[in-house]
Design a protein around this motif. Structure first.
Motif, mmCIF file in Angstrom:
data_model
loop_
_atom_site.group_PDB
_atom_site.id
_atom_site.type_symbol
_atom_site.label_atom_id
_atom_site.label_comp_id
_atom_site.label_asym_id
_atom_site.label_seq_id
_atom_site.Cartn_x
_atom_site.Cartn_y
_atom_site.Cartn_z
ATOM 1 N N LEU A 85 25.735 12.085 37.809
ATOM 2 C CA LEU A 85 24.501 11.195 38.334
ATOM 3 C C LEU A 85 24.535 9.946 37.155
ATOM 4 O O LEU A 85 24.396 10.368 36.026
ATOM 5 C CB LEU A 85 23.346 12.099 38.482
ATOM 6 N N VAL A 87 22.195 7.054 36.340
ATOM 7 C CA VAL A 87 20.826 6.350 36.722
ATOM 8 C C VAL A 87 20.923 4.738 35.778
ATOM 9 O O VAL A 87 20.829 4.609 34.641
ATOM 10 C CB VAL A 87 19.819 7.129 36.161
ATOM 11 N N PHE A 98 12.443 12.767 32.978
ATOM 12 C CA PHE A 98 13.587 13.726 32.691
ATOM 13 C C PHE A 98 13.474 14.446 31.360
ATOM 14 O O PHE A 98 13.726 15.596 31.412
ATOM 15 C CB PHE A 98 14.945 12.745 32.547
ATOM 16 N N SER A 108 13.806 12.448 40.003
ATOM 17 C CA SER A 108 13.584 13.454 38.962
ATOM 18 C C SER A 108 13.701 14.642 39.404
ATOM 19 O O SER A 108 14.285 15.437 38.807
ATOM 20 C CB SER A 108 12.176 13.037 38.632
ATOM 21 N N TYR A 111 17.507 15.131 39.328
ATOM 22 C CA TYR A 111 17.902 15.603 37.841
ATOM 23 C C TYR A 111 17.907 17.152 37.525
ATOM 24 O O TYR A 111 18.734 17.566 36.624
ATOM 25 C CB TYR A 111 17.154 14.538 36.763
ATOM 26 N N VAL A 118 25.151 13.742 33.274
ATOM 27 C CA VAL A 118 24.072 12.483 33.907
ATOM 28 C C VAL A 118 24.201 11.666 32.881
ATOM 29 O O VAL A 118 24.421 12.027 31.582
ATOM 30 C CB VAL A 118 22.645 13.478 33.738
ATOM 31 N N CYS A 120 22.723 7.947 31.789
ATOM 32 C CA CYS A 120 21.407 6.783 31.762
ATOM 33 C C CYS A 120 21.758 5.714 31.212
ATOM 34 O O CYS A 120 22.230 5.637 29.940
ATOM 35 C CB CYS A 120 20.391 7.443 31.109
ATOM 36 N N VAL A 146 22.894 14.631 27.901
ATOM 37 C CA VAL A 146 22.908 13.259 28.814
ATOM 38 C C VAL A 146 23.577 12.257 27.833
ATOM 39 O O VAL A 146 23.249 12.016 26.778
ATOM 40 C CB VAL A 146 21.297 12.938 29.127
#
Ligand code: CTP
Length: 391
Positions: A85, A87, A98, A108, A111, A118, A120, A146
């Protein structure tokens, strides 16, 4: 490695940088990656659903509830589908959600449903970025594994200037590729040289060669994607060195020799892909040399052999040399392999200089020789790194 067939969910939040996302998604799609776009409610204000659906050839997900489905488990289905994922832009709001585990919309909730990587890429005003709440949320997310692709500094949409611009697309794609790559070089520190050296004649003139640095840059990017901690020491390049790697310019042989001398002891692997001068002017004229009817004879002396010098302090380190010879390639390569104490020597044909493709032979200490190509320099980089990882 190609991203062909890899499945990435891309969540777009309500920040002005959302307008850049169709371009970044396109960069992923160009590598034949499958993308599922997700828009938050505020993301919909900044990015057009129709644009994203047309590019990705998939309906964009905007809500947990789809009126055509009798039950709503889309977040679980998407979590099962996605291999990662991303973002971007990640707003202060989504980072906070998150970090706290708040699940009040599709992104959300997704997640919380994911076990895959993940990433970001935050983007916001500098004061919001530097706010302790945002920084503490980032620390929580980093601790959880993350990947944060940090924002760049520069002009912001609000009229101010500072940290908060969405990271460049190439850096975001690099992070996605890294997240989807085997980390077989993790823990390895790699010093890679590339490009052509420039030997100064006078304040405005140099002697150089036709190297573009493409092979070394491809190796550096791919090694970093496979988990290595890369330092790229580069001479003259035809393209900019990637900003997301530690890139150290060293234009002359003397500068490159100094950088390699100080950095080699702190690394596990040295890859000398640079095209280093064999000769350098004995003296550098302090002023521009004037035109002379009788012509000009330059007095050149042997340049330092950087690889040979490093090989004297080899220890347990791995050394990979490159060679480019017009004739007698196999014999020359084997000679250089021994003389420069290389574990691997990559023999290039002269046509490789400046080209997108190459045809290589990899000579190893055990006497083996593997022919590769013709292939792109990116594919060649992968094959060379496979060989290095197996040493
Ligand atoms: N090399 C180096 N310092 C130099 C010249 C070359 O460190 N002054 C390195 C190159 O980066 C490459 C390897 O040595 O990894 C072999 O380079 P190459 O130019 O093929 O061979 P040379 O040893 O310079 O010999 P020749 O030019 O005579 O073929």
């Amino acid at each position: 490695m190609t991203l062909a067939g890899r499945r990435v969910a891309v969540g777009i939040c309500g920040g002005i940088a959302a307008y850049k996302m169709p371009q970044i998604i396109r960069m992923l799609l160009k590598q034949d990656c499958e993308v599922q776009a997700i828009l938050t409610a505020n993301g919909e204000r900044f990015a057009a659903k129709a644009t994203l659906a047309t590019l990705t050839r998939r309906p964009v997900i905007t809500s947990l509830f789809d009126q055509t489905e009798p039950v709503s488990t889309r977040h679980i289905a998407t979590a099962d589908w996605a291999e990662a994922l991303l973002v971007a832009p990640a707003t202060a709001n989504i980072l906070a959600k998150f970090a706290c585990g708040i699940a009040d919309d599709f992104l959300s909730t997704l997640y919380l449903s994911l076990k895959t990587p993940v990433l970001c890429a935050p983007s916001m005003n500098t004061v919001m970025w530097e706010h302790p709440a945002t920084q503490e949320n980032l620390a929580i997310l980093r601790k959880r594994g993350v990947v944060i692709v940090p924002p760049a500094s520069g002009d912001l949409a609000c009229g101010s200037s500072g940290a908060g611009r969405l990271a460049p697309g190439k850096e975001i794609v690099f992070a996605v590729r890294k997240a989807l790559s085997p980390q077989d070089l993790a823990g390895k520190k790699m010093l890679i040289t590339c490009g052509g050296t420039q030997e100064q004649i006078d304040p405005v003139r140099v002697i150089s060669n036709k190297s573009t640095g493409k092979m070394g840059i491809a190796l550096a990017i791919r090694a970093a994607e496979r988990g290595a901690q890369v330092t790229l020491v580069h001479g003259a390049l035809a393209q900019a060195a990637p900003q997301y790697l530690l890139a150290v310019p060293a234009l002359s042989t003397a500068d490159m020799a100094r950088e390699v001398r100080t950095r080699f002891p702190k690394n596990d692997i040295l890859v000398m892909a640079a095209a280093v001068a064999d000769f350098t002017p004995k003296t550098v004229a302090r002023k521009k040399i004037k035109k002379q009817a009788q012509g000009l004879t330059l007095n050149l002396v042997a340049a330092q052999d950087i690889l040979k010098e490093a090989s004297r302090k080899k220890g347990k380190r791995v050394i990979v040399g490159f060679a480019l010879d017009s004739d007698d390639r196999a014999a020359q390569a084997r000679k250089k392999l021994i003389e420069k104490k290389c574990d691997l020597l990559v023999a290039n044909p002269p046509m490789a200089i400046g080209s997108e493709t190459t045809a290589l032979t990899l000579y190893a200490k055990d006497g083996s020789a593997i022919e590769l190509g013709p292939m792109t320099k990116k594919d060649a980089a992968e094959a060379i790194l496979d060989r290095i990882a197996a040493l």
